[in-house]
Design a protein around this motif. Structure first.
Motif, PDB file in Angstrom:
ATOM      1  N   UNK B  46       0.827  -1.204   0.000  1.00 17.26           N
ATOM      2  CA  UNK B  46       0.000   0.000   0.000  1.00 17.26           C
ATOM      3  C   UNK B  46       0.863   1.256   0.000  1.00 17.26           C
ATOM      4  N   UNK B  47       0.508   2.201  -0.839  1.00 15.21           N
ATOM      5  CA  UNK B  47       1.108   3.531  -0.798  1.00 15.21           C
ATOM      6  C   UNK B  47       0.033   4.525  -0.398  1.00 15.21           C
ATOM      7  N   UNK B  48       0.318   5.353   0.587  1.00 14.33           N
ATOM      8  CA  UNK B  48      -0.612   6.403   0.981  1.00 14.33           C
ATOM      9  C   UNK B  48       0.102   7.736   0.827  1.00 14.33           C
ATOM     10  N   UNK B  49      -0.526   8.665   0.143  1.00  9.19           N
ATOM     11  CA  UNK B  49       0.104   9.969  -0.013  1.00  9.19           C
ATOM     12  C   UNK B  49      -0.588  10.812  -1.059  1.00  9.19           C
ATOM     13  N   UNK B  50       0.146  11.846  -1.515  1.00  8.48           N
ATOM     14  CA  UNK B  50      -0.437  12.781  -2.468  1.00  8.48           C
ATOM     15  C   UNK B  50      -0.110  12.337  -3.890  1.00  8.48           C
ATOM     16  N   UNK B  51      -1.140  12.337  -4.741  1.00  7.70           N
ATOM     17  CA  UNK B  51      -0.937  12.011  -6.153  1.00  7.70           C
ATOM     18  C   UNK B  51      -0.278  13.230  -6.809  1.00  7.70           C
ATOM     19  N   UNK B  52       0.873  13.025  -7.448  1.00 12.96           N
ATOM     20  CA  UNK B  52       1.547  14.159  -8.088  1.00 12.96           C
ATOM     21  C   UNK B  52       1.528  14.048  -9.603  1.00 12.96           C
ATOM     22  N   UNK B  53       0.964  12.981 -10.122  1.00 17.31           N
ATOM     23  CA  UNK B  53       0.855  12.869 -11.574  1.00 17.31           C
ATOM     24  C   UNK B  53       0.119  11.604 -11.960  1.00 17.31           C
ATOM     25  N   UNK B  54      -0.558  11.684 -13.086  1.00 18.23           N
ATOM     26  CA  UNK B  54      -1.188  10.484 -13.627  1.00 18.23           C
ATOM     27  C   UNK B  54      -1.171  10.635 -15.137  1.00 18.23           C
ATOM     28  N   UNK B  55      -0.681   9.614 -15.812  1.00 14.05           N
ATOM     29  CA  UNK B  55      -0.674   9.666 -17.260  1.00 14.05           C
ATOM     30  C   UNK B  55      -1.510   8.526 -17.810  1.00 14.05           C
ATOM     31  N   UNK B  56      -2.546   8.878 -18.527  1.00 13.20           N
ATOM     32  CA  UNK B  56      -3.378   7.841 -19.141  1.00 13.20           C
ATOM     33  C   UNK B  56      -2.653   7.200 -20.315  1.00 13.20           C
ATOM     34  N   UNK B  57      -1.812   8.010 -20.980  1.00  7.55           N
ATOM     35  CA  UNK B  57      -1.081   7.471 -22.133  1.00  7.55           C
ATOM     36  C   UNK B  57      -0.101   6.400 -21.693  1.00  7.55           C
ATOM     37  N   UNK B  58       0.617   6.670 -20.606  1.00  4.22           N
ATOM     38  CA  UNK B  58       1.607   5.700 -20.140  1.00  4.22           C
ATOM     39  C   UNK B  58       0.998   4.681 -19.187  1.00  4.22           C
ATOM     40  N   UNK B  59      -0.183   4.984 -18.650  1.00  7.16           N
ATOM     41  CA  UNK B  59      -0.802   4.094 -17.678  1.00  7.16           C
ATOM     42  C   UNK B  59      -0.050   4.071 -16.366  1.00  7.16           C
ATOM     43  N   UNK B  60       0.382   5.264 -15.919  1.00  6.44           N
ATOM     44  CA  UNK B  60       1.126   5.324 -14.660  1.00  6.44           C
ATOM     45  C   UNK B  60       0.583   6.400 -13.735  1.00  6.44           C
ATOM     46  N   UNK B  61       0.809   6.167 -12.445  1.00 10.56           N
ATOM     47  CA  UNK B  61       0.439   7.141 -11.414  1.00 10.56           C
ATOM     48  C   UNK B  61       1.691   7.393 -10.582  1.00 10.56           C
ATOM     49  N   UNK B  62       1.959   8.672 -10.255  1.00 12.99           N
ATOM     50  CA  UNK B  62       3.063   8.996  -9.350  1.00 12.99           C
ATOM     51  C   UNK B  62       2.481   9.475  -8.036  1.00 12.99           C
ATOM     52  N   UNK B  63       2.969   8.935  -6.957  1.00 14.69           N
ATOM     53  CA  UNK B  63       2.441   9.279  -5.628  1.00 14.69           C
ATOM     54  C   UNK B  63       3.604   9.516  -4.678  1.00 14.69           C
ATOM     55  N   UNK B  64       3.504  10.568  -3.859  1.00 10.88           N
ATOM     56  CA  UNK B  64       4.566  10.866  -2.890  1.00 10.88           C
ATOM     57  C   UNK B  64       4.220  10.203  -1.566  1.00 10.88           C
ATOM     58  N   UNK B  65       5.101   9.333  -1.104  1.00 10.61           N
ATOM     59  CA  UNK B  65       4.870   8.680   0.185  1.00 10.61           C
ATOM     60  C   UNK B  65       5.946   9.125   1.168  1.00 10.61           C
ATOM     61  N   UNK B  66       5.605   9.164   2.431  1.00 11.25           N
ATOM     62  CA  UNK B  66       6.547   9.591   3.464  1.00 11.25           C
ATOM     63  C   UNK B  66       6.564  11.101   3.576  1.00 11.25           C
ATOM     64  N   UNK B  67       7.154  11.584   4.664  1.00  9.69           N
ATOM     65  CA  UNK B  67       7.148  13.025   4.901  1.00  9.69           C
ATOM     66  C   UNK B  67       8.555  13.584   4.999  1.00  9.69           C
TER      67      UNK B  67
END
Lengths: 245, 189
Positions: B46-67
């Motif tokens: 599980x990753x919990x955090x803020x979504x910083x990007x999502x690309x439908x073309x690449x099918x990827x999500x970037x999420x920042x975890x930790x503080x």
């Protein structure tokens, strides 16, 4: 942020506290107006548009204004850089709000209005500008953290920087064209292919807008690379690519 | 049933074709399909955090975890079996459950991470805030975002008190404790 701030106010004894959880994005989505601070109007890297008639603008306007009378706005929409923060003002509040909606519809994300009475500029010779109006928009993006400027990116393309270009678009997109010499790793394959990248050079990343490039940048920074991303529109056709800020 | 089979075959062809194109040195991993996946599906995390990007073309999500210093941006893939993709919105907080398929992390379920309001504090919708501003009734509207965000665009009549300066700014608020305070920021953060 706001729930935490509300909690602090509650601890301080305030009893009537509400939080607009949906935040600014929801406010924007409703088409409600947003306002810029005076400091931002005076000094921000913005496109400041005077929507009043030319004659009024010629007499007195906020410094750095570009004059685009409301009636001519439709014809000028294409001239407004979509990534620029745009601040609008008019002596007709309704027209200013309408103009903001128009610009947002056009895909310009950061649109705000000058707040309240314009007199603090227009009635002060020291705080205003006069004379022939300016109609041409000259806006250059200031690269934010982790960004590479179009100028540096272009230099790298011609080999005048110690940098490699990394293209993170899909294979299908590359078929329409790519920058000569660019490395290509689609974003979704990047986490397992970072080993292919040089560690002793800067890596300038691009996609078609900057969104995927930023995601790739975050991945590479985490992995210890000297990465930067380009925020610009890249369109490729018949093998050649163009950069548009 | 028949229809399902008809859909399945073209999809597997497309997957193989996708790995060609101008990425010439891509290893074709999809050819082994479902079998590989069931063998290598070892761990869910599980990753919990803020979504910083999502690309439908690449099918990827970037999420920042930790503080703070330990904050890391993680990238996970998604596909058409990922549930709750509508919660992967840039700028929002989310909880992503993912599993390892081969060397790739693939999101299985995405849930929004909802902000919890302190007891006694209630939510107010944008339309009500607008009415409140227009009514001229006594209130203080507070923008909790960083100052540069406020400078660029804020609600009419709002004051800027970034959340990290809230403690010291409390004394600048009206002393009447029953005055209506309305807070907002950049969304569900």
């Amino acid at each position: 942020m706001s729930p935490r701030a509300a909690g602090l106010a509650k601890e301080a004894g305030y009893t009537n506290i509400k939080v607009m959880l949906a935040g600014v994005p929801a406010w924007k989505k409703k088409g409600y107006p947003l306002y810029a601070s005076d400091e931002f109007v005076n000094r921000g890297n913005i496109v400041l548009i005077d929507l009043r008639a030319r004659e009024k603008s010629r007499r007195s306007r906020i410094p750095r204004s570009v004059t685009i009378p409301f009636s001519e706005l439709d014809d000028r929409l294409d001239d407004i850089p979509p990534r620029a923060p745009v601040v609008l003002y008019s002596d007709n509040a309704e027209e200013a709000e309408d103009a903001a909606k128009k610009l947002r519809k056009e895909g310009i994300k950061n649109v705000s209005l000058v707040y309240g009475d314009l007199g603090r500029w227009l009635e002060s010779p020291a705080a205003s500008e006069s004379g022939p109006v300016v109609t041409e928009i000259n806006w250059v993006r200031k690269p934010g953290r982790g960004e590479v400027s179009v100028a540096d990116f272009t230099r790298a393309l011609s080999g005048r920087e110690n940098a490699v270009i990394l293209d993170v678009r899909t294979p299908e997109e590359c078929e329409a064209g790519a920058f000569p010499g660019a490395l290509h790793i689609p974003l979704d394959e990047l986490p397992r292919r970072t080993g292919e990248l040089p560690v002793n050079k800067k890596i300038y990343i691009h996609c078609t807008t900057g969104a995927r490039a930023e995601m790739a940048y975050r991945q590479l920074i985490k992995d210890g690379y000297r990465a930067y991303f380009l925020v610009a529109d890249i369109t490729c056709d018949e093998g050649a690519c163009e950069i548009d800020e | 049933m028949r229809r399902n089979a008809a859909v399945f075959i073209p999809v597997s062809i497309v997957l193989v074709m996708l790995t060609w194109g101008c990425a010439r040195d891509t290893s074709v991993t999809t050819a082994t399909g479902g079998k590989t996946r069931t063998v290598q599906k070892q761990s869910a995390s599980i990753y919990t955090g803020k979504i910083v990007g999502r690309s439908n073309k690449a099918g990827t999500i970037s999420i920042v975890v930790g503080k703070g210093d330990r904050a890391r941006t993680m990238m996970v893939r998604f596909d058409d079996r990922t549930r709750g993709l509508e919660h992967a919105v840039k700028g929002r907080a989310a909880i992503i459950t993912w599993e390892l398929r081969g060397s790739e992390k693939v999101a299985t379920v995405i849930k929004p991470k909802l902000a919890k309001l302190p007891p006694g504090v209630t939510e107010i919708k944008p339309a009500e805030v607008r009415k409140l501003i227009e009514s001229g009734a006594d209130h203080v509207l507070i923008d909790s975002r960083p100052g540069n965000r406020y400078d660029q665009a804020h609600l009419p009549g709002a004051v800027s008190i970034p959340v990290d300066r809230m403690k010291t700014a409390l004394k600048t608020l009206p002393p009447r404790k029953d005055i209506l305070l309305v807070f907002y920021c950049g969304g569900y953060t």
